[in-house]
Design an enzyme around this catalytic site. Structure first.
Site, PDB file in Angstrom:
ATOM      1  N   HIS A  16       0.836  -1.196   0.000  1.00  0.00           N
ATOM      2  CA  HIS A  16       0.000   0.000   0.000  1.00  0.00           C
ATOM      3  C   HIS A  16       0.873   1.249   0.000  1.00  0.00           C
ATOM      4  CE1 HIS A  16       0.934   0.112   4.294  1.00  0.00           C
ATOM      5  NE2 HIS A  16       0.513  -1.132   4.368  1.00  0.00           N
TER       6      HIS A  16
HETATM    7  P1  TYD Z   1      -1.550  -2.890   7.495  1.00  0.00           P
HETATM    8  O1  TYD Z   1      -1.093  -1.475   7.589  1.00  0.00           O
HETATM    9  O2  TYD Z   1      -2.293  -3.295   6.261  1.00  0.00           O
HETATM   10  O3  TYD Z   1      -0.295  -3.881   7.682  1.00  0.00           O
HETATM   11  P2  TYD Z   1       1.077  -3.991   6.867  1.00  0.00           P
HETATM   12  O4  TYD Z   1       1.243  -2.782   6.030  1.00  0.00           O
HETATM   13  O5  TYD Z   1       2.133  -4.063   7.894  1.00  0.00           O
HETATM   14  O6  TYD Z   1       1.045  -5.263   6.099  1.00  0.00           O
HETATM   15  O7  TYD Z   1      -2.414  -3.227   8.782  1.00  0.00           O
HETATM   16  C1  TYD Z   1      -2.883  -4.517   9.076  1.00  0.00           C
HETATM   17  C2  TYD Z   1      -4.134  -4.398   9.933  1.00  0.00           C
HETATM   18  O8  TYD Z   1      -3.820  -3.759  11.184  1.00  0.00           O
HETATM   19  C3  TYD Z   1      -5.231  -3.569   9.290  1.00  0.00           C
HETATM   20  O9  TYD Z   1      -6.460  -4.216   9.568  1.00  0.00           O
HETATM   21  C4  TYD Z   1      -5.203  -2.255  10.014  1.00  0.00           C
HETATM   22  C5  TYD Z   1      -4.649  -2.606  11.374  1.00  0.00           C
HETATM   23  N1  TYD Z   1      -3.808  -1.518  11.952  1.00  0.00           N
HETATM   24  C6  TYD Z   1      -4.306  -0.776  12.997  1.00  0.00           C
HETATM   25  O10 TYD Z   1      -5.429  -0.988  13.486  1.00  0.00           O
HETATM   26  N2  TYD Z   1      -3.513   0.212  13.518  1.00  0.00           N
HETATM   27  C7  TYD Z   1      -2.268   0.476  13.029  1.00  0.00           C
HETATM   28  O11 TYD Z   1      -1.573   1.394  13.528  1.00  0.00           O
HETATM   29  C8  TYD Z   1      -1.782  -0.299  11.917  1.00  0.00           C
HETATM   30  C9  TYD Z   1      -0.440  -0.037  11.309  1.00  0.00           C
HETATM   31  C10 TYD Z   1      -2.594  -1.284  11.408  1.00  0.00           C
END
Ligand code: TYD
Length: 140
Positions: free
Chosen positions: A57
Protein backbone atom coordinates in the site's frame (compact mmCIF):
# COMPACT_ATOMS: atom_id res chain seq x y z
CA UNK A 1 9.45 15.40 -22.77
CA UNK A 2 9.50 16.92 -19.29
CA UNK A 3 11.59 14.81 -16.91
CA UNK A 4 9.48 13.45 -14.07
CA UNK A 5 10.49 14.35 -10.51
CA UNK A 6 12.20 11.35 -8.85
CA UNK A 7 10.38 10.97 -5.53
CA UNK A 8 12.33 7.80 -4.73
CA UNK A 9 15.29 10.09 -4.01
CA UNK A 10 13.44 11.36 -0.94
CA UNK A 11 13.47 7.81 0.50
CA UNK A 12 16.68 7.49 2.43
CA UNK A 13 18.50 5.60 5.11
CA UNK A 14 18.99 7.72 8.22
CA UNK A 15 21.81 6.80 10.58
CA UNK A 16 20.54 7.10 14.15
CA UNK A 17 22.57 7.95 17.25
CA UNK A 18 24.23 4.90 18.79
CA UNK A 19 25.62 4.87 22.30
CA UNK A 20 28.12 2.06 22.27
CA UNK A 21 28.49 0.28 25.60
CA UNK A 22 30.03 -3.03 26.62
CA UNK A 23 26.75 -3.69 28.49
CA UNK A 24 24.79 -3.33 25.26
CA UNK A 25 24.23 -0.57 22.72
CA UNK A 26 21.52 2.07 22.89
CA UNK A 27 19.84 4.00 20.09
CA UNK A 28 17.35 6.83 20.58
CA UNK A 29 15.10 8.77 18.22
CA UNK A 30 13.63 12.22 18.84
CA UNK A 31 10.67 13.36 16.76
CA UNK A 32 11.45 16.31 14.48
CA UNK A 33 15.20 15.86 15.15
CA UNK A 34 16.34 12.47 13.92
CA UNK A 35 13.22 11.98 11.81
CA UNK A 36 11.79 14.83 9.72
CA UNK A 37 8.34 14.63 11.39
CA UNK A 38 6.74 14.57 14.82
CA UNK A 39 6.03 11.00 15.91
CA UNK A 40 2.32 10.34 16.55
CA UNK A 41 2.31 6.54 16.47
CA UNK A 42 4.63 3.58 16.90
CA UNK A 43 3.85 0.05 15.79
CA UNK A 44 5.84 -3.09 15.15
CA UNK A 45 5.62 -6.29 13.17
CA UNK A 46 6.90 -9.46 14.79
CA UNK A 47 6.37 -13.24 14.62
CA UNK A 48 6.38 -12.85 10.84
CA UNK A 49 6.28 -16.32 9.26
CA UNK A 50 8.91 -17.22 6.65
CA UNK A 51 7.95 -16.13 3.13
CA UNK A 52 5.36 -13.58 4.30
CA UNK A 53 4.94 -10.27 2.48
CA UNK A 54 3.64 -7.23 4.38
CA UNK A 55 2.71 -3.76 3.23
CA UNK A 56 1.30 -3.53 -0.28
CA UNK A 57 0.00 0.00 0.00
CA UNK A 58 0.89 3.69 -0.12
CA UNK A 59 -0.25 6.63 2.00
CA UNK A 60 -1.55 10.05 1.02
CA UNK A 61 -0.39 11.90 4.14
CA UNK A 62 1.58 9.48 6.30
CA UNK A 63 5.37 9.58 6.58
CA UNK A 64 7.24 6.75 8.27
CA UNK A 65 10.60 5.61 9.51
CA UNK A 66 11.13 1.83 9.35
CA UNK A 67 13.76 0.16 11.52
CA UNK A 68 14.92 -3.45 11.74
CA UNK A 69 14.91 -3.41 15.57
CA UNK A 70 15.95 -7.05 15.43
CA UNK A 71 16.86 -9.40 12.59
CA UNK A 72 16.50 -8.29 8.99
CA UNK A 73 14.05 -7.82 6.13
CA UNK A 74 13.76 -6.02 2.79
CA UNK A 75 11.65 -2.98 1.95
CA UNK A 76 10.74 -2.41 -1.69
CA UNK A 77 9.80 1.17 -2.48
CA UNK A 78 8.02 2.36 -5.62
CA UNK A 79 7.20 5.96 -6.61
CA UNK A 80 5.05 4.96 -9.57
CA UNK A 81 7.97 5.13 -12.01
CA UNK A 82 10.72 2.98 -10.54
CA UNK A 83 11.42 0.60 -7.67
CA UNK A 84 14.24 0.27 -5.19
CA UNK A 85 14.94 -2.52 -2.69
CA UNK A 86 16.54 -1.75 0.69
CA UNK A 87 17.88 -4.46 2.98
CA UNK A 88 17.53 -3.45 6.64
CA UNK A 89 19.65 -5.35 9.14
CA UNK A 90 21.02 -2.77 11.60
CA UNK A 91 19.00 -1.36 14.50
CA UNK A 92 20.72 2.05 14.22
CA UNK A 93 19.51 2.74 10.68
CA UNK A 94 16.00 3.83 9.75
CA UNK A 95 14.48 3.99 6.28
CA UNK A 96 12.56 7.23 5.79
CA UNK A 97 9.48 6.93 3.56
CA UNK A 98 7.67 10.13 2.52
CA UNK A 99 4.07 10.34 1.33
CA UNK A 100 2.85 8.61 -1.86
CA UNK A 101 5.36 5.75 -1.99
CA UNK A 102 4.15 2.20 -2.53
CA UNK A 103 5.90 -0.20 -0.11
CA UNK A 104 6.23 -3.94 0.26
CA UNK A 105 8.20 -5.78 2.94
CA UNK A 106 9.56 -9.29 2.46
CA UNK A 107 12.54 -11.56 3.14
CA UNK A 108 11.98 -11.43 6.93
CA UNK A 109 14.57 -13.33 8.95
CA UNK A 110 13.49 -15.52 11.85
CA UNK A 111 12.76 -13.33 14.87
CA UNK A 112 12.77 -10.08 12.87
CA UNK A 113 11.09 -7.08 14.49
CA UNK A 114 10.05 -4.26 12.14
CA UNK A 115 9.62 -1.10 14.17
CA UNK A 116 7.70 1.73 12.50
CA UNK A 117 7.50 5.37 13.58
CA UNK A 118 4.58 7.17 11.97
CA UNK A 119 3.70 10.84 11.48
CA UNK A 120 -0.07 10.25 11.81
CA UNK A 121 -2.56 8.26 13.85
CA UNK A 122 -3.97 5.16 12.18
CA UNK A 123 -6.49 6.20 9.52
CA UNK A 124 -7.70 3.67 6.97
CA UNK A 125 -8.80 6.49 4.62
CA UNK A 126 -5.14 7.51 4.26
CA UNK A 127 -4.28 4.14 2.67
CA UNK A 128 -4.10 3.48 -1.07
CA UNK A 129 -4.34 -0.31 -1.23
CA UNK A 130 -4.93 -0.70 -4.97
CA UNK A 131 -1.72 -0.55 -7.04
CA UNK A 132 -3.46 0.65 -10.22
CA UNK A 133 -5.10 3.46 -8.27
CA UNK A 134 -1.70 4.32 -6.75
CA UNK A 135 -0.14 4.50 -10.23
CA UNK A 136 -2.89 6.82 -11.46
CA UNK A 137 -2.42 9.13 -8.47
CA UNK A 138 1.40 9.02 -8.46
CA UNK A 139 1.68 9.74 -12.19
CA UNK A 140 -0.72 12.69 -12.19
P1 TYD B 1 -1.55 -2.89 7.49
O1 TYD B 1 -1.09 -1.48 7.59
O2 TYD B 1 -2.29 -3.29 6.26
O3 TYD B 1 -0.29 -3.88 7.68
P2 TYD B 1 1.08 -3.99 6.87
O4 TYD B 1 1.24 -2.78 6.03
O5 TYD B 1 2.13 -4.06 7.89
O6 TYD B 1 1.04 -5.26 6.10
O7 TYD B 1 -2.41 -3.23 8.78
C1 TYD B 1 -2.88 -4.52 9.08
C2 TYD B 1 -4.13 -4.40 9.93
O8 TYD B 1 -3.82 -3.76 11.18
C3 TYD B 1 -5.23 -3.57 9.29
O9 TYD B 1 -6.46 -4.22 9.57
C4 TYD B 1 -5.20 -2.26 10.01
C5 TYD B 1 -4.65 -2.61 11.37
N1 TYD B 1 -3.81 -1.52 11.95
C6 TYD B 1 -4.31 -0.78 13.00
O10 TYD B 1 -5.43 -0.99 13.49
N2 TYD B 1 -3.51 0.21 13.52
C7 TYD B 1 -2.27 0.48 13.03
O11 TYD B 1 -1.57 1.39 13.53
C8 TYD B 1 -1.78 -0.30 11.92
C9 TYD B 1 -0.44 -0.04 11.31
C10 TYD B 1 -2.59 -1.28 11.41
Amino acid sequence: MKKKYNKLKECKLIELPKIHDARGNLTFIEGGKHVPFEIKRVYYLYDVPGGAVRGGHAHKKLQQLIIAASGSFDVILDDGYSRKRFHLNRSYYGLYIPTMIWRELDNFSTGAVCLVLASEYYDESDYIRDYEEFLRMARK
